[in-house]
Write an enzyme that holds these catalytic residues in place. Structure first.
Site, PDB file in Angstrom:
ATOM      1  N   LYS A   1       0.858  -1.192   0.000  1.00  0.00           N
ATOM      2  CA  LYS A   1       0.000   0.000   0.000  1.00  0.00           C
ATOM      3  C   LYS A   1       0.889   1.235   0.000  1.00  0.00           C
ATOM      4  CE  LYS A   1      -3.059   2.660   3.136  1.00  0.00           C
ATOM      5  NZ  LYS A   1      -3.879   2.651   4.367  1.00  0.00           N
TER       6      LYS A   1
ATOM      7  N   LYS B   1     -10.152  12.886   8.238  1.00  0.00           N
ATOM      8  CA  LYS B   1      -9.645  12.558   9.571  1.00  0.00           C
ATOM      9  C   LYS B   1      -9.612  13.803  10.440  1.00  0.00           C
ATOM     10  CE  LYS B   1      -6.467   8.835   8.155  1.00  0.00           C
ATOM     11  NZ  LYS B   1      -7.032   7.750   8.975  1.00  0.00           N
TER      12      LYS B   1
ATOM     13  N   ASP C   1       1.743   6.534   5.434  1.00  0.00           N
ATOM     14  CA  ASP C   1       0.738   5.584   4.969  1.00  0.00           C
ATOM     15  C   ASP C   1       1.159   4.865   3.670  1.00  0.00           C
ATOM     16  OD1 ASP C   1      -1.605   4.336   5.667  1.00  0.00           O
ATOM     17  OD2 ASP C   1      -2.888   5.708   4.541  1.00  0.00           O
TER      18      ASP C   1
ATOM     19  N   ASP D   1     -12.133   6.875   4.029  1.00  0.00           N
ATOM     20  CA  ASP D   1     -10.892   6.700   4.794  1.00  0.00           C
ATOM     21  C   ASP D   1     -10.444   5.235   4.827  1.00  0.00           C
ATOM     22  OD1 ASP D   1      -8.718   7.455   6.259  1.00  0.00           O
ATOM     23  OD2 ASP D   1      -9.803   7.720   8.152  1.00  0.00           O
TER      24      ASP D   1
ATOM     25  N   GLU E   1      -9.324   3.433   2.508  1.00  0.00           N
ATOM     26  CA  GLU E   1      -8.866   3.498   1.118  1.00  0.00           C
ATOM     27  C   GLU E   1      -7.784   2.471   0.797  1.00  0.00           C
ATOM     28  OE1 GLU E   1      -7.577   5.204   3.499  1.00  0.00           O
ATOM     29  OE2 GLU E   1      -5.442   4.982   3.087  1.00  0.00           O
TER      30      GLU E   1
ATOM     31  N   ARG F   1      -7.450  -0.679   1.458  1.00  0.00           N
ATOM     32  CA  ARG F   1      -7.961  -1.966   0.957  1.00  0.00           C
ATOM     33  C   ARG F   1      -8.410  -1.841  -0.494  1.00  0.00           C
ATOM     34  NH1 ARG F   1     -12.235  -2.068   5.766  1.00  0.00           N
ATOM     35  NH2 ARG F   1     -10.488  -0.959   6.698  1.00  0.00           N
TER      36      ARG F   1
HETATM   37  N1  BES Z   1      -3.993   4.657   7.045  1.00  0.00           N
HETATM   38  C1  BES Z   1      -5.080   4.387   7.901  1.00  0.00           C
HETATM   39  C2  BES Z   1      -4.714   3.421   9.038  1.00  0.00           C
HETATM   40  C3  BES Z   1      -3.696   3.918  10.020  1.00  0.00           C
HETATM   41  C4  BES Z   1      -4.101   4.494  11.200  1.00  0.00           C
HETATM   42  C5  BES Z   1      -2.365   3.753   9.779  1.00  0.00           C
HETATM   43  C6  BES Z   1      -3.162   4.945  12.120  1.00  0.00           C
HETATM   44  C7  BES Z   1      -1.421   4.192  10.697  1.00  0.00           C
HETATM   45  C8  BES Z   1      -1.818   4.779  11.864  1.00  0.00           C
HETATM   46  C9  BES Z   1      -6.230   3.763   7.110  1.00  0.00           C
HETATM   47  O1  BES Z   1      -6.336   4.181   5.790  1.00  0.00           O
HETATM   48  C10 BES Z   1      -7.496   4.173   7.785  1.00  0.00           C
HETATM   49  O2  BES Z   1      -7.791   5.322   7.773  1.00  0.00           O
HETATM   50  N2  BES Z   1      -8.198   3.195   8.360  1.00  0.00           N
HETATM   51  C11 BES Z   1      -9.394   3.441   9.035  1.00  0.00           C
HETATM   52  C12 BES Z   1     -10.396   2.404   8.596  1.00  0.00           C
HETATM   53  C13 BES Z   1     -11.798   2.697   9.049  1.00  0.00           C
HETATM   54  C14 BES Z   1     -12.347   3.895   8.313  1.00  0.00           C
HETATM   55  C15 BES Z   1     -12.648   1.469   8.783  1.00  0.00           C
HETATM   56  C16 BES Z   1      -9.125   3.335  10.530  1.00  0.00           C
HETATM   57  O3  BES Z   1      -8.330   2.497  10.933  1.00  0.00           O
HETATM   58  O4  BES Z   1      -9.682   4.137  11.270  1.00  0.00           O
HETATM   59 ZN    ZN Z   2      -4.609   4.817   4.908  1.00  0.00          ZN
HETATM   60 MN    MN Z   3      -7.492   5.930   5.590  1.00  0.00          MN
END
Ligand code: BES
Ligand code: ZN
Ligand code: MN
Length: 494
Positions: free
Chosen positions: A254, A266, A277, A336, A338, A340
């Site tokens: 990713k 966010k 990321d 968010d 994204e 996946r």
């Molecule tokens: N890049 C984030 C996950 C992340 C969070 C990486 C903190 C490093 C530190 C990912 O794209 C994301 O935003 N995931 C969301 C998913 C949710 C919307 C189902 C999350 O983990 O809140």
């Molecule tokens: Zn992300």
């Molecule tokens: Mn995200």
């Protein structure tokens, strides 16, 4: 980028130690000076080493740690450091000892008396990894890099160990540099530009642009990037060191160069961390570099999906329904989630194009994996026990924390959509597992697959024995070892 330490390696010479300036590090095992050079230094310091090693403080110095004797009488040196390293020390302790030497580096030159320690290769690797720094945006006083001289009994063996350790360290440094770079510098195009730099090492690098991705039908990936001024790209790196024509092992990363969350934006606090990321893509790049530098006898293809997730007038909306390259449709409930979406299309492309023997993807995918495992272990998800166990074994050998998580139909059921084939989220509970189930829908039934959720291990707030705080490069060593264990052709018999 980081400037790298290059230790000088010299044959052991105990003669001019008394006049030597700077810091002297003496590797010691046990509770008394036993080697020839230790005894000589003990005589020069009129028994200070023997007294120190018989004392109470020495009893509290752990393997891989050092005791400092400042301004020792009989020596011109600033300090003599007694570094405890048992001859039968395990890998992590030897690397920690190397890291301890790196931490002594500053204005004063460091001379480490290593002799012929059986783990000198790991000591050198720890030294290189811990000496890394990323400070080229600091315009004030730069930390003095310092110099290290290693005195060894067998210079040729130590040089060979250095060459091997350097191939590993350079891969880790590429990953760390990419993760540490801010998103205004490391745009998607800058990222792919740095990857094309691997061509100089013999890696084949191909960059797929938006028109090509559109033609391939990667609408899930493209949908993430439409709100950004940075063009979305997929970069394919091929290292063909194995048998010609043999199916490769595939790594997929990713590469979200910045994740604002998109329209599902966010909160401001901590958003700056989303420069990391692209950590999964960074690890894939680092592994490819290490494979090339050590001339690995394996066919490996590394693919990264490079996008930026931004809110914009053209950005993807919650509720949008998008068709994947595989053909399945996805209702994007939360923009968010994204990562996946990016992985789904790149994983499908990897399987269709390269018919790999096995596939491992890496992603800073969910905050939920940080809630579950903290920063000690990456989350490991798999459909194949043999591949999964081989990875866990390689990670344990490299002391990179990795912990297998469960999967199952009930988690997958949470992705059911009223309107499309699936949603991209399925509620907060067990979020890291639900994300893994989403990815699994894009893995063919008979394909051995491991998904590594590295959100917690990619960037650390504190330093470790082998890394300063910041990007860790987690996974480069484990994946390199897995490839050596599982996919390299046996060396020809002499
Ligand atoms: N890049 C984030 C996950 C992340 C969070 C990486 C903190 C490093 C530190 C990912 O794209 C994301 O935003 N995931 C969301 C998913 C949710 C919307 C189902 C999350 O983990 O809140
Ligand atoms: Zn992300
Ligand atoms: Mn995200």
């Amino acid at each position: 980028m980081s400037d790298v330490m290059i230790p000088e390696i010299l044959p052991m010479n105990a003669e001019d130690l008394a006049a030597r300036l700077g810091r002297i590090v003496l590797l010691v095992d046990g509770d008394a000076p036993s080697s020839a050079v230790a005894k000589r230094l003990d005589r020069l310091t009129r028994g200070a080493i023997g007294r120190a090693m018989a004392g109470e403080v020495w009893g509290r110095v752990k393997p891989g740690e050092a005791l400092e004797l400042a301004y020792p009488a009989g020596l011109a040196a600033e300090a003599l450091h007694l570094l405890r390293l048992p001859r039968r020390a395990e890998v992590a302790v030897a690397r920690k000892a190397g890291g301890a030497i790196a931490r002594l580096c500053g204005k004063d030159p460091v001379l480490a008396l290593v002799e012929g320690h059986p783990r000198h290769g790991d000591l050198i690797l720890g030294l290189l990894l811990r000496a890394y720094s990323f400070d080229h945006y600091k315009s004030g006083e730069k930390k003095a890099k310092g110099s290290v001289t290693l005195m060894v009994n067998d210079v040729a063996a130590a040089q060979a160990s250095y060459t091997a350790a350097n191939a590993l360290a350079q891969g880790v440094f590429l990953t760390r540099d990419l993760v540490n770079e801010p998103a205004n510098v490391l745009t998607t195009t800058e990222f792919s530009h740095r990857l094309t730099g691997l061509r100089a090492l013999g890696v084949e690098v191909e960059v797929l642009d938006e028109a090509e991705l559109e033609r391939l039908g990667m609408r899930l990936l493209l949908g993430v990037g439409v709100g950004s001024e940075c063009p979305s790209q997929v970069v394919v790196m091929r290292w063909n060191g194995g048998v010609a024509g043999e199916a490769p092992f595939a790594l997929v990363g990713k590469g979200v160069c910045f994740d604002t969350g998109g329209i599902s934006i966010k909160p401001a606090g901590g958003m700056e961390e989303m420069t990391m990321d692209m950590g999964g893509a960074g690890v894939v790049a680092g592994v490819m570099k290490t494979l090339a530098l050590r001339g690995a006898k394996a066919n490996v293809v590394g693919l990264v999906g490079l996008v930026e997730n931004m809110p914009d007038g053209r950005a993807q909306r919650p509720g949008d329904i998008v068709k994947s390259m595989k053909g399945d449709t996805v209702e994007v409930i939360n923009t968010d989630a994204e990562g996946r979406l990016v992985l789904a299309d790149v994983l499908w492309y990897a399987q269709e194009t390269f018919k790999p023997k096995a596939i491992i993807n890496l992603a800073t995918l969910t905050g939920a994996i940080i809630v579950a495992l903290g920063s000690e272990h990456a989350g490991v998800f798999s459909n194949n026990d043999a591949l999964c166990n081989a990875f866990l074994k390689a990670a344990a050998a490299e002391h990179e924390g990795a912990w297998r998580m469960p999967m199952g139909q009930a988690y997958d059921d949470r992705l059911k959509s009223r309107l499309a084939d699936m949603m991209n989220v399925g509620g907060r509970d067990g979020g890291a597992i639900v994300a893994a189930q989403f990815i699994k829908r894009f893995i063919k039934d008979d394909m051995p697959w491991v998904h590594l959720d590295i959100a917690g291990v990619t960037l650390l707030k504190g330093d470790t024995s082998v890394a300063p705080k910041g990007a860790t490069g987690w996974g480069v060593l484990a994946l390199n070892r897995l490839i050596a264990d599982m996919f390299e052709t046996a060396p020809a018999k002499a």
